[in-house]
Design an enzyme around this catalytic site. Structure first.
Site, PDB file in Angstrom:
ATOM      1  N   LYS A 154     -62.426-107.857 -32.820  1.00 25.87           N
ATOM      2  CA  LYS A 154     -63.777-108.897 -34.339  1.00 25.87           C
ATOM      3  C   LYS A 154     -62.088-109.787 -33.747  1.00 25.87           C
ATOM      4  O   LYS A 154     -61.048-109.433 -34.608  1.00 25.87           O
ATOM      5  CB  LYS A 154     -63.184-107.854 -35.077  1.00 25.87           C
ATOM      6  CG  LYS A 154     -64.385-107.930 -35.594  1.00 25.87           C
ATOM      7  CD  LYS A 154     -63.864-106.575 -36.940  1.00 25.87           C
ATOM      8  CE  LYS A 154     -65.914-106.084 -37.606  1.00 25.87           C
ATOM      9  NZ  LYS A 154     -65.186-105.304 -38.433  1.00 25.87           N
TER      10      LYS A 154
HETATM   11  O1  G3P Z   1     -67.303-104.538 -41.386  1.00 25.71           O
HETATM   12  C1  G3P Z   1     -66.962-104.706 -42.459  1.00 25.71           C
HETATM   13  C2  G3P Z   1     -67.825-104.578 -43.369  1.00 25.71           C
HETATM   14  O2  G3P Z   1     -66.836-102.848 -43.309  1.00 25.71           O
HETATM   15  C3  G3P Z   1     -67.336-104.754 -45.140  1.00 25.71           C
HETATM   16  O3  G3P Z   1     -67.935-104.003 -45.626  1.00 25.71           O
HETATM   17  O4  G3P Z   1     -68.299-103.155 -48.131  1.00 25.71           O
HETATM   18  O5  G3P Z   1     -66.092-104.430 -47.604  1.00 25.71           O
HETATM   19  O6  G3P Z   1     -68.078-105.568 -47.928  1.00 25.71           O
HETATM   20  P1  G3P Z   1     -67.381-103.893 -47.433  1.00 25.71           P
END
Ligand code: G3P
Length: 216
Positions: free
Chosen positions: A83
């Site tokens: 990543k």
């Molecule tokens: O894969 C990216 C994800 O984990 C981010 O999610 O909810 O932190 O925006 P969030």
């Protein structure tokens, strides 16, 4: 549509992998921190549970450091996607890694411009964060539609990995749009599989069967 699990929690990964519908796993520094885990050890554990792509994020913010980490990460297992954040340094690193046939997941993507540049650099997948766009009153799913259309126009091989999924609707709309992958938090998978009418219908079937099972 490929479904990835968006967590670094081993118990959750084992639980949902047993359903037979998990095609990969995504982690990020926050998800690793949430588990209090060692990145290398946890990534190796996850790669033993799920055969599909396992995303592990670099910590360096400079291209040289990203390259050093990426070349180390891919030694951990054969199914690693590295990543890389959507920055100019990240773009430089993706271009080099693409030439070295190292799979990359360009993350923290919030615009069509970023997605186009990531595809041109040779990203394996890009991760537009739909939930975080919705959080600031922008339309995350509209971005997915734009990226899928633009990638189709130019036959880019890069796949769209819908991330920052906050509801089943994000998954369903991604499927309708035709995004290749959605990475889904465990609780959203529970919401996707559950329907009150299914539970009520099964309960009724079992109750009715009780009245006739002795006649079988
Ligand atoms: O894969 C990216 C994800 O984990 C981010 O999610 O909810 O932190 O925006 P969030």
């Amino acid at each position: 549509m490929k479904i990835f699990l968006d967590t670094a929690n081993v118990e959750d990964i084992k639980k949902y992998a047993s359903w037979g519908i998990i095609d990969g796993v995504t982690t990020n520094p926050s998800l690793i921190a949430k588990e209090g885990a060692n990145l290398e050890k946890r990534t190796k554990e996850i790669s033993e549970i799920v055969d599909g792509p396992i995303s592990a994020e670099v910590i360096s913010t400079e291209a040289e450091g990203m390259l050093k980490e990426a070349r180390e990460y891919v030694k951990w297992a054969s199914n690693i996607y590295v990543k890389i954040p959507m920055t100019s340094e990240g773009l430089k690193a993706v271009k080099v890694l693409s030439a070295e046939k190292i799979d990359t997941n360009v993350t923290l993507v919030f615009s069509l411009g970023q997605a186009l540049l990531a595809a041109k650099a040779g990203a394996t997948v890009v991760s537009p964060f739909v939930g975080r766009l919705d959080d600031v009153s922008q339309d995350g799913m509209a971005l997915i539609e734009e990226i899928v259309q633009a990638y189709d126009n130019y036959d880019f091989e890069t796949e769209v990995l819908v991330a920052s999924v906050r509801s089943p609707r994000h998954v369903l709309e991604s499927a309708i749009i035709g995004a290749g992958i959605a990475t889904v938090p465990p609780k959203i998978l529970d919401e996707l599989i559950t329907h009150d009418l299914t539970d009520k219908g099964l309960k009724k079937f079992m109750e009715d069967w009780e009245t006739v099972k002795d006649k079988q």
